[in-house]
Design a protein around this motif. Structure first.
Motif, PDB file in Angstrom:
ATOM      1  N   PRO A   1       0.705  -1.119  -0.057  1.00  0.00           N
ATOM      2  CA  PRO A   1       0.046  -0.158   0.052  1.00  0.00           C
ATOM      3  C   PRO A   1       0.867   1.247  -0.040  1.00  0.00           C
ATOM      4  CG  PRO A   1      -0.273  -0.891   2.156  1.00  0.00           C
ATOM      5  CD  PRO A   1       0.552  -1.988   1.060  1.00  0.00           C
ATOM      6  N   ASP A   2       1.970   1.063   0.412  1.00  0.00           N
ATOM      7  CA  ASP A   2       3.029   2.310   0.519  1.00  0.00           C
ATOM      8  C   ASP A   2       3.811   2.291  -0.878  1.00  0.00           C
ATOM      9  OD1 ASP A   2       5.049   4.395   0.628  1.00  0.00           O
ATOM     10  OD2 ASP A   2       5.497   3.619   2.850  1.00  0.00           O
ATOM     11  N   PRO A   3       3.433   3.283  -1.590  1.00  0.00           N
ATOM     12  CA  PRO A   3       4.063   3.401  -3.040  1.00  0.00           C
ATOM     13  C   PRO A   3       5.748   3.299  -2.991  1.00  0.00           C
ATOM     14  CG  PRO A   3       2.522   5.002  -3.072  1.00  0.00           C
ATOM     15  CD  PRO A   3       2.568   4.369  -1.470  1.00  0.00           C
ATOM     16  N   LYS A   4       6.076   3.861  -1.917  1.00  0.00           N
ATOM     17  CA  LYS A   4       7.582   3.946  -1.830  1.00  0.00           C
ATOM     18  C   LYS A   4       8.565   2.582  -1.556  1.00  0.00           C
ATOM     19  CE  LYS A   4       7.184   8.416   0.612  1.00  0.00           C
ATOM     20  NZ  LYS A   4       6.680   8.718   1.914  1.00  0.00           N
ATOM     21  N   LEU A   5       7.624   1.463  -1.232  1.00  0.00           N
ATOM     22  CA  LEU A   5       8.016   0.189  -0.882  1.00  0.00           C
ATOM     23  C   LEU A   5       7.839  -0.738  -1.723  1.00  0.00           C
ATOM     24  CD1 LEU A   5       6.930   0.006   3.107  1.00  0.00           C
ATOM     25  CD2 LEU A   5       9.212   0.611   2.139  1.00  0.00           C
ATOM     26  N   ARG A   6       7.030  -0.492  -2.988  1.00  0.00           N
ATOM     27  CA  ARG A   6       6.854  -1.317  -3.912  1.00  0.00           C
ATOM     28  C   ARG A   6       7.874  -1.921  -4.849  1.00  0.00           C
ATOM     29  NH1 ARG A   6       1.325   1.893  -5.847  1.00  0.00           N
ATOM     30  NH2 ARG A   6       0.121   1.427  -3.980  1.00  0.00           N
ATOM     31  N   ASN A   7       9.018  -1.260  -4.690  1.00  0.00           N
ATOM     32  CA  ASN A   7      10.151  -1.775  -5.360  1.00  0.00           C
ATOM     33  C   ASN A   7      11.133  -2.404  -4.510  1.00  0.00           C
ATOM     34  OD1 ASN A   7      11.571  -1.731  -7.966  1.00  0.00           O
ATOM     35  ND2 ASN A   7      13.032  -0.395  -7.276  1.00  0.00           N
ATOM     36  N   ARG A   8      10.532  -2.875  -3.430  1.00  0.00           N
ATOM     37  CA  ARG A   8      11.851  -3.468  -2.362  1.00  0.00           C
ATOM     38  C   ARG A   8      11.580  -4.993  -2.847  1.00  0.00           C
ATOM     39  NH1 ARG A   8       9.144  -3.630   3.905  1.00  0.00           N
ATOM     40  NH2 ARG A   8       6.918  -4.216   3.108  1.00  0.00           N
ATOM     41  N   ASP A   9      12.772  -5.848  -2.730  1.00  0.00           N
ATOM     42  CA  ASP A   9      12.686  -7.341  -3.222  1.00  0.00           C
ATOM     43  C   ASP A   9      11.825  -8.097  -1.907  1.00  0.00           C
ATOM     44  OD1 ASP A   9      14.416  -6.447  -4.914  1.00  0.00           O
ATOM     45  OD2 ASP A   9      16.189  -7.263  -3.870  1.00  0.00           O
ATOM     46  N   LEU A  10      11.368  -9.016  -2.484  1.00  0.00           N
ATOM     47  CA  LEU A  10      10.389  -9.777  -1.443  1.00  0.00           C
ATOM     48  C   LEU A  10      11.463 -10.874  -0.752  1.00  0.00           C
ATOM     49  CD1 LEU A  10       7.322 -11.167  -3.188  1.00  0.00           C
ATOM     50  CD2 LEU A  10       7.743  -9.410  -1.419  1.00  0.00           C
TER      51      LEU A  10
END
Length: 139
Positions: free
Chosen positions: A66-75
């Motif tokens: 839900p936080d756009p800033k975190l959408r690029n972090r690796d799972l």
């Protein structure tokens, strides 16, 4: 007095051993990811250590966050299980689980069914309203 102290010490050691029975790697019900459950202080956490995408050379991202800033972090390496406390009946409670497929965090409890099966139940409000899946110990 000495016997009482020895009994309490033995009980504490047994309880700690039982609490740590959850430690190690677990394979998800869909067998598409593996989690390492570890301990920090008196709480238990779990992070992603493998996923089927890794075998294909793909680094999956947290695209549903839900936080756009975190959408690029690796799972891979992401801590999904947080703040679990051991309860005496083979259950770890008061924690949360993050579901990256939905981008949502749920209350969660985990129950060790046997040495190789872990019932992971995510829910909102009370555990009656939730979803469970069985993870298997990875060897």
């Amino acid at each position: 007095m000495m016997l009482s102290l020895m009994f309490i010490g033995t009980l504490t050691a047994f309880s700690q051993t039982k609490a740590d029975a959850i430690l190690g790697e677990w394979l998800s019900a869909k067998k598409d990811s593996r989690f390492l459950i570890y301990k920090q202080g008196n709480k238990y956490f779990g992070k992603v250590v493998w996923g089927t995408e890794v075998d294909k050379g793909i680094v999956a991202k947290d695209t549903k966050n839900p936080d756009p800033k975190l959408r690029n972090r690796d799972l891979l390496g992401l801590v999904l299980l947080k703040d679990f406390e051991f309860d005496m009946d083979d259950t770890w409670e008061n924690g949360t689980i993050y579901d990256p497929r939905e981008g949502k965090t749920y209350s969660c409890k985990m129950t060790l069914k046997n040495a190789n099966q872990l019932d992971v139940r995510g829910f909102m409000g009370i555990s009656l309203f939730g979803r469970s899946e069985i993870w298997t110990r990875y060897k």
